[in-house]
Design an enzyme around this catalytic site. Structure first.
Site, PDB file in Angstrom:
ATOM      1  N   ARG A  46      31.360 100.644 -22.827  1.00 41.49           N
ATOM      2  CA  ARG A  46      32.171  99.663 -22.111  1.00 41.49           C
ATOM      3  C   ARG A  46      33.175  99.050 -23.079  1.00 41.49           C
ATOM      4  O   ARG A  46      32.940  98.982 -24.275  1.00 41.49           O
ATOM      5  CB  ARG A  46      31.291  98.573 -21.500  1.00 41.49           C
ATOM      6  N   ASP A  71      26.533 102.321  -7.441  1.00 38.23           N
ATOM      7  CA  ASP A  71      26.455 101.286  -6.406  1.00 38.23           C
ATOM      8  C   ASP A  71      27.181 101.658  -5.128  1.00 38.23           C
ATOM      9  O   ASP A  71      27.013 100.998  -4.104  1.00 38.23           O
ATOM     10  CB  ASP A  71      27.027  99.967  -6.934  1.00 38.23           C
ATOM     11  N   MET A 123      19.499  99.026  -8.427  1.00 42.47           N
ATOM     12  CA  MET A 123      20.859  98.674  -8.795  1.00 42.47           C
ATOM     13  C   MET A 123      21.659  98.224  -7.579  1.00 42.47           C
ATOM     14  O   MET A 123      21.361  98.610  -6.457  1.00 42.47           O
ATOM     15  CB  MET A 123      21.537  99.842  -9.487  1.00 42.47           C
ATOM     16  N   GLU A 170      19.752  94.220  -7.461  1.00 48.06           N
ATOM     17  CA  GLU A 170      19.811  93.365  -8.643  1.00 48.06           C
ATOM     18  C   GLU A 170      20.731  92.163  -8.470  1.00 48.06           C
ATOM     19  O   GLU A 170      20.536  91.116  -9.094  1.00 48.06           O
ATOM     20  CB  GLU A 170      20.275  94.173  -9.857  1.00 48.06           C
ATOM     21  N   ILE A 196      16.763 105.981 -13.121  1.00 48.70           N
ATOM     22  CA  ILE A 196      17.635 106.510 -12.073  1.00 48.70           C
ATOM     23  C   ILE A 196      18.985 106.913 -12.640  1.00 48.70           C
ATOM     24  O   ILE A 196      19.543 107.956 -12.300  1.00 48.70           O
ATOM     25  CB  ILE A 196      17.805 105.456 -10.954  1.00 48.70           C
TER      26      ILE A 196
END
Length: 525
Positions: free
Chosen positions: A241, A297, A340, A396, A450
């Protein structure tokens, strides 16, 4: 892209990020604009404001203005917009190798083939014609739910290309966190580039960081290198990131002579890709920047799904089944699984629906209370009393108003979330202890298991086609675009439109209603 509609003082616009009330508003707003609206309309003169343009719904020709604005927003940038002297050439991508070839005049063999996509081919963005704003999941432009066709660009190989393959220097970068299918996309981008005739392909290590770190050498890519990488999870190129600023990245691209950049990442990564695209064109660099949306997501706008999502839902079944077995085998057992879903509860919703073992599904889009007569804990007590066990699946990002704020951010600028799963476990134990009932509470967090697994068959196909179409888009001369699947067809979309805000679960959608039907849970507020 901000959009607001007013009708007798009623405003339709995007909800505030932290407003639970706004999340409960029915999504019946402006189709194609992501607007929200209340359930009621008054049949009167209304005005829709899109960006800096107002569309008067009382004007009988308002649909013309709406379509014009939509086409402007969803126009995909092309090299010829900036470089007017470009001359296209016949595509080198041709799967018909047995037909007699004809010289095209520029040194490239030309073979007639009917497998190309025309530039004017379009895909319909919305396919449901709602009859009323009160229909489940309705998205309407006006109080009458007037049908307006909205078309986006179809993805695929074009008959003419704007790069000479032997001169192309292509680069691939994977940013953000891990996601099932990254290696599948990398592999297919490389294979498709080689079919076009590209010889120089490099991988940028560890996300955007690889454009600045001197100790991180480029990774040479070819079919022989990537042939079997899809059999493993993770990313051959590594991920990270953050990274250098846009100017430094483009400086590095100039030094390396990169003229095709394929960026795999989520909303933040795509925002960076769009800035890189703009900076390259600002400097007069003939570069194609193409994104491939990567987010477990599934929170990218306009797309049916993003790669890795199906695999995540499938892998989540293992955790949910383990929680079910633990809960079902224990005396007054309760299993809690955190999945997630920072802003969107798609994984939790689909995993709960597919497992058939979840009693309570909690997502960020739907507020809930733990305590009180209508709280989650009271419902868990009811489940223990009536069936002897319970399973909770929580995203989450759900219930962040119930946990202590961390006041910290990760390298991508995302707020570090509080652990809602551990909080529910703690409060559940305390609740049952206070009422004098024994409860065996187990908590499972399978997040990294995952993320790190290889893509399943469904995602493998999706990744393959996305990788191919990313290359087709670059050779066709498009830049500042991303590729996705819309209504089962593959499309090109302008990056600004897909990153304007995250896609969320609509609490009034049929899919959420199906999930509630499966779990049997009440409202928790």
């Amino acid at each position: 892209m901000e959009s607001i509609s007013t009708c007798f003082g009623v405003k339709f616009g995007h909800p505030t990020k932290n407003s639970h009330d706004s999340r409960r508003i029915r999504r019946v707003g402006i189709v194609g604009l992501g607007g929200f609206a209340t359930k009621r309309f008054k049949r009167t003169s209304c005005a829709t404001v899109v960006g800096d343009r107002e569309i008067d719904l009382a004007n009988s020709d308002w649909k013309i203005g709406f379509k014009e604005d939509f086409e402007r927003r969803f126009y995909i940038p092309h090299l010829s917009d900036v470089f007017g002297d470009l001359s296209p050439m016949p595509s080198t991508f041709n799967l018909k190798s047995r037909r007699p070839s004809h010289e095209s005049g520029n040194g490239y063999p030309y073979e007639r083939w009917n497998g190309y996509v025309k530039n004017n081919d379009r895909v319909l963005l919305k396919v449901i014609k709602f009859s009323s704003p009160s229909s489940a999941g309705a998205e309407c432009i006006d109080p009458d739910c007037t049908w307006v066709e909205q078309w986006v660009h179809r993805a695929g190989p074009r008959e003419e290309i704007y790069f000479r393959p032997e001169e192309v220097n292509a680069a691939i970068v994977t940013c953000g966190g891990l996601c099932p299918g990254l290696n599948d996309v990398i592999r297919q981008i490389v294979i498709t580039l080689e079919i076009y005739g590209v010889k120089n392909i490099v991988g940028i290590p560890f996300g955007y960081r690889g454009f600045s770190a001197e100790k991180l050498p480029k990774i040479l890519l070819s079919r022989s290198v990537v042939q079997n990488i899809h059999l493993d999870g993770g990313s051959l190129l590594g991920v990270s990131r953050g990274g250098p600023n846009v100017s430094e990245i483009v400086d590095n691209m100039q030094e390396r002579g990169i003229d095709m950049l394929f960026v795999l990442g989520g909303n933040g990564t795509h925002a960076g890709a769009n800035e890189i695209h703009n900076e390259c064109w600002k400097r007069g660099m003939r570069v194609a920047v193409v994104g491939v949306p990567k987010t477990i997501d599934n929170d990218i706008l306009w797309m049916d799904k993003t790669f890795g999502f199906d695999t995540a839902v499938e892998e989540a079944q293992r955790a949910i089944n383990s929680a079910y077995i633990e809960a079902h085998s224990a005396y007054n057992g309760i299993g809690i699984v955190k999945l997630m879903g920072r802003n969107s509860g798609f994984i939790a919703m689909h995993a709960s629906l597919s497992s058939g073992q979840v009693d309570v599904c909690l997502i960020p889009e739907v507020p809930f209370e733990l305590h009180g007569p209508h709280g989650v804990l009271r419902h868990l007590q009811y489940l223990i009393e009536t069936k002897g066990s319970a399973v909770v699946c929580v995203a989450e990002g759900a219930g962040q108003n119930l946990v202590m704020k961390t006041n910290a951010k990760d390298q991508s600028g995302n707020v570090v979330l509080g652990d809602i799963g551990a909080h529910i476990q703690k409060e559940t134990k305390k609740y049952f202890k206070d009422i004098g009932t024994s409860a065996d509470v187990k908590y499972i967090d399978p997040t990294y298991m995952i993320r790190a697994c290889r893509a399943n068959a469904s995602d493998g196909i999706l990744c393959t086609v996305l990788g191919q179409n990313a290359v087709h888009g670059a050779f066709a001369g498009y830049s500042g675009i991303t590729v996705g699947i819309c209504n089962t067809h593959y499309v090109y979309l302008p990056i600004p439109e897909v990153i304007s805000y995250p896609k969320n679960v609509d609490p009034n959608s049929r899919m959420w209603h199906r999930c509630l039907t499966s779990t049997g849970q009440p409202d928790f507020f």
